[in-house]
Design a protein around this motif. Structure first.
Motif, PDB file in Angstrom:
ATOM      1  N   HIS A  16     -28.897 -25.272  42.180  1.00  0.00           N
ATOM      2  CA  HIS A  16     -29.798 -26.044  41.684  1.00  0.00           C
ATOM      3  C   HIS A  16     -29.160 -27.033  40.667  1.00  0.00           C
ATOM      4  O   HIS A  16     -28.329 -26.618  39.862  1.00  0.00           O
ATOM      5  CB  HIS A  16     -30.863 -25.323  40.906  1.00  0.00           C
ATOM      6  N   ARG A  62     -33.596 -12.930  40.682  1.00  0.00           N
ATOM      7  CA  ARG A  62     -34.760 -13.463  41.379  1.00  0.00           C
ATOM      8  C   ARG A  62     -34.588 -14.529  42.231  1.00  0.00           C
ATOM      9  O   ARG A  62     -35.497 -15.378  42.716  1.00  0.00           O
ATOM     10  CB  ARG A  62     -36.016 -13.808  40.326  1.00  0.00           C
ATOM     11  N   GLN A  63     -33.479 -14.400  42.949  1.00  0.00           N
ATOM     12  CA  GLN A  63     -33.390 -15.330  44.054  1.00  0.00           C
ATOM     13  C   GLN A  63     -34.370 -15.307  45.207  1.00  0.00           C
ATOM     14  O   GLN A  63     -34.577 -14.031  45.506  1.00  0.00           O
ATOM     15  CB  GLN A  63     -31.775 -14.841  44.899  1.00  0.00           C
ATOM     16  N   GLU A  64     -34.720 -16.186  45.536  1.00  0.00           N
ATOM     17  CA  GLU A  64     -35.822 -16.282  46.609  1.00  0.00           C
ATOM     18  C   GLU A  64     -35.246 -16.308  47.975  1.00  0.00           C
ATOM     19  O   GLU A  64     -35.812 -15.963  48.846  1.00  0.00           O
ATOM     20  CB  GLU A  64     -36.906 -17.439  46.398  1.00  0.00           C
ATOM     21  N   VAL A  65     -34.499 -17.506  48.075  1.00  0.00           N
ATOM     22  CA  VAL A  65     -33.786 -17.897  49.406  1.00  0.00           C
ATOM     23  C   VAL A  65     -32.566 -17.437  49.913  1.00  0.00           C
ATOM     24  O   VAL A  65     -31.485 -17.676  49.005  1.00  0.00           O
ATOM     25  CB  VAL A  65     -33.861 -19.544  49.851  1.00  0.00           C
ATOM     26  N   LYS A  70     -33.239 -22.312  34.297  1.00  0.00           N
ATOM     27  CA  LYS A  70     -34.448 -22.650  35.342  1.00  0.00           C
ATOM     28  C   LYS A  70     -35.568 -22.334  34.659  1.00  0.00           C
ATOM     29  O   LYS A  70     -36.412 -21.422  34.642  1.00  0.00           O
ATOM     30  CB  LYS A  70     -34.367 -21.802  36.529  1.00  0.00           C
ATOM     31  N   HIS A  72     -27.066 -21.451  47.613  1.00  0.00           N
ATOM     32  CA  HIS A  72     -27.376 -22.825  47.025  1.00  0.00           C
ATOM     33  C   HIS A  72     -27.153 -22.858  45.592  1.00  0.00           C
ATOM     34  O   HIS A  72     -26.974 -21.648  44.716  1.00  0.00           O
ATOM     35  CB  HIS A  72     -28.572 -22.911  47.340  1.00  0.00           C
ATOM     36  N   PHE A 109     -30.979 -31.564  48.918  1.00  0.00           N
ATOM     37  CA  PHE A 109     -32.130 -32.185  49.179  1.00  0.00           C
ATOM     38  C   PHE A 109     -33.000 -31.883  47.780  1.00  0.00           C
ATOM     39  O   PHE A 109     -32.711 -30.883  47.020  1.00  0.00           O
ATOM     40  CB  PHE A 109     -32.849 -31.557  50.351  1.00  0.00           C
ATOM     41  N   TYR A 110     -34.233 -32.444  47.648  1.00  0.00           N
ATOM     42  CA  TYR A 110     -35.005 -32.044  46.450  1.00  0.00           C
ATOM     43  C   TYR A 110     -35.880 -30.743  46.629  1.00  0.00           C
ATOM     44  O   TYR A 110     -36.374 -30.495  47.865  1.00  0.00           O
ATOM     45  CB  TYR A 110     -36.087 -33.269  46.181  1.00  0.00           C
ATOM     46  N   ASP A 111     -35.876 -30.184  45.430  1.00  0.00           N
ATOM     47  CA  ASP A 111     -36.590 -28.952  45.408  1.00  0.00           C
ATOM     48  C   ASP A 111     -37.957 -29.192  45.991  1.00  0.00           C
ATOM     49  O   ASP A 111     -38.683 -30.230  45.184  1.00  0.00           O
ATOM     50  CB  ASP A 111     -36.355 -28.215  44.210  1.00  0.00           C
ATOM     51  N   ILE A 112     -38.791 -28.337  46.414  1.00  0.00           N
ATOM     52  CA  ILE A 112     -40.111 -28.723  46.701  1.00  0.00           C
ATOM     53  C   ILE A 112     -40.999 -28.173  45.742  1.00  0.00           C
ATOM     54  O   ILE A 112     -42.208 -28.733  45.673  1.00  0.00           O
ATOM     55  CB  ILE A 112     -40.650 -27.850  48.140  1.00  0.00           C
ATOM     56  N   ASN A 113     -40.484 -27.322  44.909  1.00  0.00           N
ATOM     57  CA  ASN A 113     -41.446 -27.347  43.505  1.00  0.00           C
ATOM     58  C   ASN A 113     -40.712 -27.307  42.403  1.00  0.00           C
ATOM     59  O   ASN A 113     -40.138 -26.551  41.639  1.00  0.00           O
ATOM     60  CB  ASN A 113     -41.800 -25.784  43.739  1.00  0.00           C
ATOM     61  N   LEU A 158     -31.312 -29.141  45.348  1.00  0.00           N
ATOM     62  CA  LEU A 158     -30.635 -27.981  45.728  1.00  0.00           C
ATOM     63  C   LEU A 158     -29.499 -28.590  46.526  1.00  0.00           C
ATOM     64  O   LEU A 158     -29.462 -29.536  47.240  1.00  0.00           O
ATOM     65  CB  LEU A 158     -31.601 -27.280  46.555  1.00  0.00           C
ATOM     66  N   VAL A 186     -35.682 -20.257  54.875  1.00  0.00           N
ATOM     67  CA  VAL A 186     -36.037 -21.565  54.609  1.00  0.00           C
ATOM     68  C   VAL A 186     -34.992 -22.478  54.882  1.00  0.00           C
ATOM     69  O   VAL A 186     -34.928 -23.475  55.337  1.00  0.00           O
ATOM     70  CB  VAL A 186     -37.088 -21.943  53.657  1.00  0.00           C
ATOM     71  N   PHE A 187     -33.749 -22.179  54.257  1.00  0.00           N
ATOM     72  CA  PHE A 187     -32.751 -23.351  54.026  1.00  0.00           C
ATOM     73  C   PHE A 187     -31.960 -23.285  55.465  1.00  0.00           C
ATOM     74  O   PHE A 187     -31.479 -24.237  55.852  1.00  0.00           O
ATOM     75  CB  PHE A 187     -31.663 -22.729  53.068  1.00  0.00           C
ATOM     76  N   ASN A 241     -28.762 -18.755  41.771  1.00  0.00           N
ATOM     77  CA  ASN A 241     -29.418 -17.382  41.697  1.00  0.00           C
ATOM     78  C   ASN A 241     -28.696 -16.378  42.496  1.00  0.00           C
ATOM     79  O   ASN A 241     -28.463 -16.908  43.740  1.00  0.00           O
ATOM     80  CB  ASN A 241     -30.847 -17.212  41.575  1.00  0.00           C
TER      81      ASN A 241
HETATM   82  P1  AMP Z   1     -33.845 -19.554  44.153  1.00  0.00           P
HETATM   83  O1  AMP Z   1     -34.857 -18.386  43.271  1.00  0.00           O
HETATM   84  O2  AMP Z   1     -32.674 -19.962  43.693  1.00  0.00           O
HETATM   85  O3  AMP Z   1     -33.603 -18.806  45.628  1.00  0.00           O
HETATM   86  O4  AMP Z   1     -34.699 -20.739  44.608  1.00  0.00           O
HETATM   87  C1  AMP Z   1     -35.000 -21.278  45.911  1.00  0.00           C
HETATM   88  C2  AMP Z   1     -35.664 -22.588  45.627  1.00  0.00           C
HETATM   89  O5  AMP Z   1     -36.025 -23.146  46.937  1.00  0.00           O
HETATM   90  C3  AMP Z   1     -37.018 -22.703  44.853  1.00  0.00           C
HETATM   91  O6  AMP Z   1     -36.697 -23.314  43.789  1.00  0.00           O
HETATM   92  C4  AMP Z   1     -37.859 -23.278  45.777  1.00  0.00           C
HETATM   93  O7  AMP Z   1     -38.871 -24.123  45.203  1.00  0.00           O
HETATM   94  C5  AMP Z   1     -37.118 -23.972  46.717  1.00  0.00           C
HETATM   95  N1  AMP Z   1     -37.725 -24.157  48.170  1.00  0.00           N
HETATM   96  C6  AMP Z   1     -38.416 -23.205  48.815  1.00  0.00           C
HETATM   97  N2  AMP Z   1     -38.651 -23.813  49.796  1.00  0.00           N
HETATM   98  C7  AMP Z   1     -38.261 -24.965  49.782  1.00  0.00           C
HETATM   99  C8  AMP Z   1     -38.209 -26.246  51.023  1.00  0.00           C
HETATM  100  N3  AMP Z   1     -39.111 -25.972  52.188  1.00  0.00           N
HETATM  101  N4  AMP Z   1     -37.750 -27.438  50.642  1.00  0.00           N
HETATM  102  C9  AMP Z   1     -37.211 -27.498  49.029  1.00  0.00           C
HETATM  103  N5  AMP Z   1     -37.092 -26.599  48.302  1.00  0.00           N
HETATM  104  C10 AMP Z   1     -37.560 -25.324  48.850  1.00  0.00           C
END
Ligand code: AMP
Length: 117
Positions: free
Chosen positions: A105, A96-99, A117, A103, A30-34, A42, A7-8, A90
């Motif tokens: 936070h 638990r890195q999601e993206v 977090k 980046h 940009f602002y975190d979506i959640n 972020l 997504v990034f 992360n």
């Molecule tokens: P991480 O676990 O460090 O990889 O966190 C990824 C972060 O990206 C999470 O806090 C998500 O809420 C945030 N995120 C995911 N998709 C988007 C998006 N489209 N715009 C802004 N933040 C996002």
């Protein structure tokens, strides 16, 4: 190995929108979506690195320094530089890195809990 299917990367390509705070040659914020707290932003690298470890291992010291300069600028723009804030990056599975795009936070705007977090 960097995978563009994240997504990034799509935000960097303007394929999907973001609430932009700041941009320069090395970083986009940009602002975190959640958001998990009042101020949750972020800061991502413009160059394609999988995570912070990958970034610091491969980028020049100048690029790493410029990235941290951008993080500090964003904290000031968000007016958390005086009240304080936490930066979290992360890295990999156990974090638990999601993206899978480097980046950091920025978390603040209120008293944070002791854990990250
Ligand atoms: P991480 O676990 O460090 O990889 O966190 C990824 C972060 O990206 C999470 O806090 C998500 O809420 C945030 N995120 C995911 N998709 C988007 C998006 N489209 N715009 C802004 N933040 C996002």
């Amino acid at each position: 190995m960097y995978d563009k299917n994240n997504v990034f990367y799509k935000i960097l390509q303007s394929e999907i929108p973001s609430k932009k705070i700041y941009e320069d040659g090395v970083a986009l914020a940009f602002y975190d979506i959640n958001p998990v707290c009042k101020v949750h932003a972020l800061v991502i690298t413009k160059a394609l690195y999988v995570d912070f470890h990958d970034f610091v291992s491969k980028a020049s010291p100048e690029e790493v320094g410029a990235f941290f300069g951008a993080v500090a600028k964003v904290a000031k723009l968000l007016e958390v530089d005086e009240s304080g804030y936490r930066i979290v990056s992360n890295i990999g599975k156990d974090s638990r890195q999601e993206v899978p795009h480097c980046h950091v936070h920025i978390l603040g705007g209120e008293q944070l809990c002791q854990s990250s977090k």
